[in-house]
Write a protein that holds these residues in place. Structure first.
Motif, PDB file in Angstrom:
ATOM      1  N   LEU A 125       0.816  -1.221   0.000  1.00 22.03           N
ATOM      2  CA  LEU A 125       0.000   0.000   0.000  1.00 22.03           C
ATOM      3  C   LEU A 125       0.846   1.265   0.000  1.00 22.03           C
ATOM      4  CD1 LEU A 125      -2.845  -1.178   2.404  1.00 22.03           C
ATOM      5  CD2 LEU A 125      -2.894  -1.029  -0.100  1.00 22.03           C
ATOM      6  N   GLU A 126       2.171   1.118   0.109  1.00 20.62           N
ATOM      7  CA  GLU A 126       3.090   2.251  -0.019  1.00 20.62           C
ATOM      8  C   GLU A 126       3.445   2.495  -1.486  1.00 20.62           C
ATOM      9  OE1 GLU A 126       4.154   4.170   2.625  1.00 20.62           O
ATOM     10  OE2 GLU A 126       2.794   2.974   3.843  1.00 20.62           O
ATOM     11  N   ALA A 127       3.187   1.515  -2.332  1.00 20.15           N
ATOM     12  CA  ALA A 127       3.477   1.644  -3.772  1.00 20.15           C
ATOM     13  C   ALA A 127       2.444   2.574  -4.407  1.00 20.15           C
ATOM     14  CB  ALA A 127       3.433   0.277  -4.447  1.00 20.15           C
ATOM     15  N   PRO A 128       2.806   3.251  -5.502  1.00 19.83           N
ATOM     16  CA  PRO A 128       1.820   4.095  -6.183  1.00 19.83           C
ATOM     17  C   PRO A 128       0.698   3.232  -6.767  1.00 19.83           C
ATOM     18  CG  PRO A 128       4.062   4.528  -6.976  1.00 19.83           C
ATOM     19  CD  PRO A 128       4.132   3.320  -6.106  1.00 19.83           C
ATOM     20  N   PRO A 129      -0.567   3.551  -6.478  1.00 15.83           N
ATOM     21  CA  PRO A 129      -1.684   2.751  -6.986  1.00 15.83           C
ATOM     22  C   PRO A 129      -1.676   2.605  -8.509  1.00 15.83           C
ATOM     23  CG  PRO A 129      -2.466   4.334  -5.377  1.00 15.83           C
ATOM     24  CD  PRO A 129      -1.020   4.643  -5.626  1.00 15.83           C
ATOM     25  N   GLU A 130      -1.186   3.623  -9.214  1.00 12.05           N
ATOM     26  CA  GLU A 130      -1.166   3.534 -10.682  1.00 12.05           C
ATOM     27  C   GLU A 130      -0.177   2.472 -11.177  1.00 12.05           C
ATOM     28  OE1 GLU A 130       1.136   7.065  -9.169  1.00 12.05           O
ATOM     29  OE2 GLU A 130      -0.944   6.447  -8.983  1.00 12.05           O
ATOM     30  N   LEU A 131       0.783   2.086 -10.335  1.00 14.48           N
ATOM     31  CA  LEU A 131       1.734   1.042 -10.689  1.00 14.48           C
ATOM     32  C   LEU A 131       1.084  -0.343 -10.613  1.00 14.48           C
ATOM     33  CD1 LEU A 131       4.802   0.358 -11.218  1.00 14.48           C
ATOM     34  CD2 LEU A 131       4.982   0.072  -8.749  1.00 14.48           C
ATOM     35  N   VAL A 132       0.302  -0.566  -9.571  1.00 17.23           N
ATOM     36  CA  VAL A 132      -0.309  -1.871  -9.318  1.00 17.23           C
ATOM     37  C   VAL A 132      -1.707  -1.960  -9.925  1.00 17.23           C
ATOM     38  CG1 VAL A 132      -0.955  -3.506  -7.512  1.00 17.23           C
ATOM     39  CG2 VAL A 132       0.965  -1.978  -7.145  1.00 17.23           C
ATOM     40  N   GLY A 133      -2.427  -0.861  -9.916  1.00 21.01           N
ATOM     41  CA  GLY A 133      -3.842  -0.824 -10.282  1.00 21.01           C
ATOM     42  C   GLY A 133      -4.243  -1.493 -11.576  1.00 21.01           C
ATOM     43  N   PRO A 134      -3.537  -1.244 -12.680  1.00 15.62           N
ATOM     44  CA  PRO A 134      -3.966  -1.841 -13.946  1.00 15.62           C
ATOM     45  C   PRO A 134      -4.003  -3.373 -13.942  1.00 15.62           C
ATOM     46  CG  PRO A 134      -2.404  -0.071 -14.350  1.00 15.62           C
ATOM     47  CD  PRO A 134      -2.428  -0.302 -12.863  1.00 15.62           C
ATOM     48  N   ALA A 135      -3.226  -4.011 -13.085  1.00 17.35           N
ATOM     49  CA  ALA A 135      -3.179  -5.473 -13.059  1.00 17.35           C
ATOM     50  C   ALA A 135      -4.195  -6.103 -12.102  1.00 17.35           C
ATOM     51  CB  ALA A 135      -1.778  -5.929 -12.671  1.00 17.35           C
ATOM     52  N   LEU A 136      -4.779  -5.290 -11.213  1.00 18.21           N
ATOM     53  CA  LEU A 136      -5.652  -5.840 -10.180  1.00 18.21           C
ATOM     54  C   LEU A 136      -6.940  -6.409 -10.751  1.00 18.21           C
ATOM     55  CD1 LEU A 136      -5.467  -3.205  -7.294  1.00 18.21           C
ATOM     56  CD2 LEU A 136      -4.188  -5.316  -7.544  1.00 18.21           C
ATOM     57  N   GLY A 137      -7.267  -7.622 -10.311  1.00 22.68           N
ATOM     58  CA  GLY A 137      -8.565  -8.191 -10.623  1.00 22.68           C
ATOM     59  C   GLY A 137      -9.563  -7.848  -9.533  1.00 22.68           C
ATOM     60  N   ALA A 138      -9.119  -7.725  -8.307  1.00 23.60           N
ATOM     61  CA  ALA A 138      -9.954  -7.379  -7.160  1.00 23.60           C
ATOM     62  C   ALA A 138      -9.033  -6.926  -6.031  1.00 23.60           C
ATOM     63  CB  ALA A 138     -10.774  -8.578  -6.712  1.00 23.60           C
ATOM     64  N   LEU A 139      -9.462  -5.926  -5.271  1.00 25.22           N
ATOM     65  CA  LEU A 139      -8.678  -5.423  -4.143  1.00 25.22           C
ATOM     66  C   LEU A 139      -9.586  -5.234  -2.945  1.00 25.22           C
ATOM     67  CD1 LEU A 139      -6.105  -4.057  -2.843  1.00 25.22           C
ATOM     68  CD2 LEU A 139      -7.019  -1.903  -3.712  1.00 25.22           C
ATOM     69  N   ARG A 140      -9.097  -5.676  -1.801  1.00 21.66           N
ATOM     70  CA  ARG A 140      -9.813  -5.443  -0.557  1.00 21.66           C
ATOM     71  C   ARG A 140      -8.795  -4.957   0.464  1.00 21.66           C
ATOM     72  NH1 ARG A 140     -14.920  -8.708   0.281  1.00 21.66           N
ATOM     73  NH2 ARG A 140     -15.695  -7.063  -1.034  1.00 21.66           N
ATOM     74  N   ILE A 141      -9.203  -3.982   1.279  1.00 20.16           N
ATOM     75  CA  ILE A 141      -8.342  -3.402   2.309  1.00 20.16           C
ATOM     76  C   ILE A 141      -8.810  -3.882   3.680  1.00 20.16           C
ATOM     77  CG2 ILE A 141      -7.501  -1.256   3.352  1.00 20.16           C
ATOM     78  CD1 ILE A 141      -6.592  -1.585   0.436  1.00 20.16           C
ATOM     79  N   PHE A 142      -7.854  -4.316   4.487  1.00 17.29           N
ATOM     80  CA  PHE A 142      -8.145  -4.840   5.822  1.00 17.29           C
ATOM     81  C   PHE A 142      -7.402  -4.024   6.877  1.00 17.29           C
ATOM     82  CE2 PHE A 142      -8.639  -8.265   2.842  1.00 17.29           C
ATOM     83  CZ  PHE A 142      -9.800  -8.884   3.257  1.00 17.29           C
ATOM     84  N   ALA A 143      -8.099  -3.699   7.961  1.00 20.98           N
ATOM     85  CA  ALA A 143      -7.474  -3.089   9.133  1.00 20.98           C
ATOM     86  C   ALA A 143      -7.251  -4.211  10.133  1.00 20.98           C
ATOM     87  CB  ALA A 143      -8.379  -2.020   9.734  1.00 20.98           C
ATOM     88  N   GLY A 144      -5.996  -4.446  10.468  1.00 22.18           N
ATOM     89  CA  GLY A 144      -5.676  -5.496  11.420  1.00 22.18           C
ATOM     90  C   GLY A 144      -5.637  -6.870  10.787  1.00 22.18           C
ATOM     91  N   TYR A 145      -5.307  -7.841  11.623  1.00 17.51           N
ATOM     92  CA  TYR A 145      -5.187  -9.215  11.159  1.00 17.51           C
ATOM     93  C   TYR A 145      -5.439 -10.163  12.325  1.00 17.51           C
ATOM     94  CZ  TYR A 145      -0.527  -8.962  13.264  1.00 17.51           C
ATOM     95  OH  TYR A 145       0.501  -8.793  14.139  1.00 17.51           O
ATOM     96  N   ALA A 146      -5.550 -11.440  11.998  1.00 23.73           N
ATOM     97  CA  ALA A 146      -5.660 -12.498  13.000  1.00 23.73           C
ATOM     98  C   ALA A 146      -4.305 -13.188  13.074  1.00 23.73           C
ATOM     99  CB  ALA A 146      -6.746 -13.489  12.590  1.00 23.73           C
TER     100      ALA A 146
END
Length: 189
Positions: free
Chosen positions: A109-130
């Protein structure tokens, strides 16, 4: 000799909470395991949307987040940390994405979204983890707290997270498919 030879990795699999699991953090939870080895386990709860929109906390990523476009509570640990999980079809992912299992991977998430965005099929953001320490998850599995099932890429971005627990169980064979009909409150039967 490493204990990993005794513990087969569950990375990329789903933990589906059994009706007997008493921890309210994981009631009817579906957890995608991002890492599982002899050092412990880490995953995110896929079916806990929050009312916070992705645009409220990570505006640059808001346009790439799948519906419902909110941040999900990935678990009770480090709620102030954000994890991005994306499905990227194909063999090669872009810079800023690290494959976890199959088409599922972590987004930097520190990378520029325009770098990763074109390849994404689906993105979900999570706060915290198990998270589980060494051997802790194995103990919970022996105690019957979780069903372990195969994940599918669509689980990460399921459009109706409130139905994911039942959907994942329904696609299993035999007894697990029947658990999907378990009532929310068995005392009302």
């Amino acid at each position: 000799m490493s204990r990993m030879t005794e513990v087969s990795s569950l990375t990329g699999r789903l933990l589906v909470a059994t009706p007997a699991l008493a921890d309210p953090n994981f009631d009817r939870a579906v957890v995608l395991l991002l890492d599982h080895d002899d050092e412990g386990s880490l995953g995110v709860v896929l079916n806990r949307p929050t009312p916070v929109t992705v645009g409220d906390v990570l505006a640059a990523w808001a346009g790439l987040a799948g519906e419902p476009g909110v941040v999900f509570q990935g678990g009770p640990v480090s709620l102030d940390a954000a994890l991005g999980i994306a499905v990227i079809p194909g063999d090669e992912g872009p810079l800023g994405w690290r494959r976890v299992h199959g088409a599922i991977g972590l987004v930097d998430l520190e990378a520029p979204p325009e770098l990763v965005g074109p390849a994404l099929g689906a993105l979900r953001i999570f706060a915290g983890y198990a998270g589980w320490g060494p051997g802790q998850l194995e103990t919970e599995l022996r105690d019957g707290a979780w069903y372990v099932v195969e994940s599918e890429p669509g689980d990460v971005s399921h459009p109706r997270p409130d139905t994911l627990w039942r959907q994942v169980l329904r696609r299993q064979r035999g007894e697990l498919a029947m658990v999907a009909t378990y009532p929310d409150d068995p005392s009302l039967n």
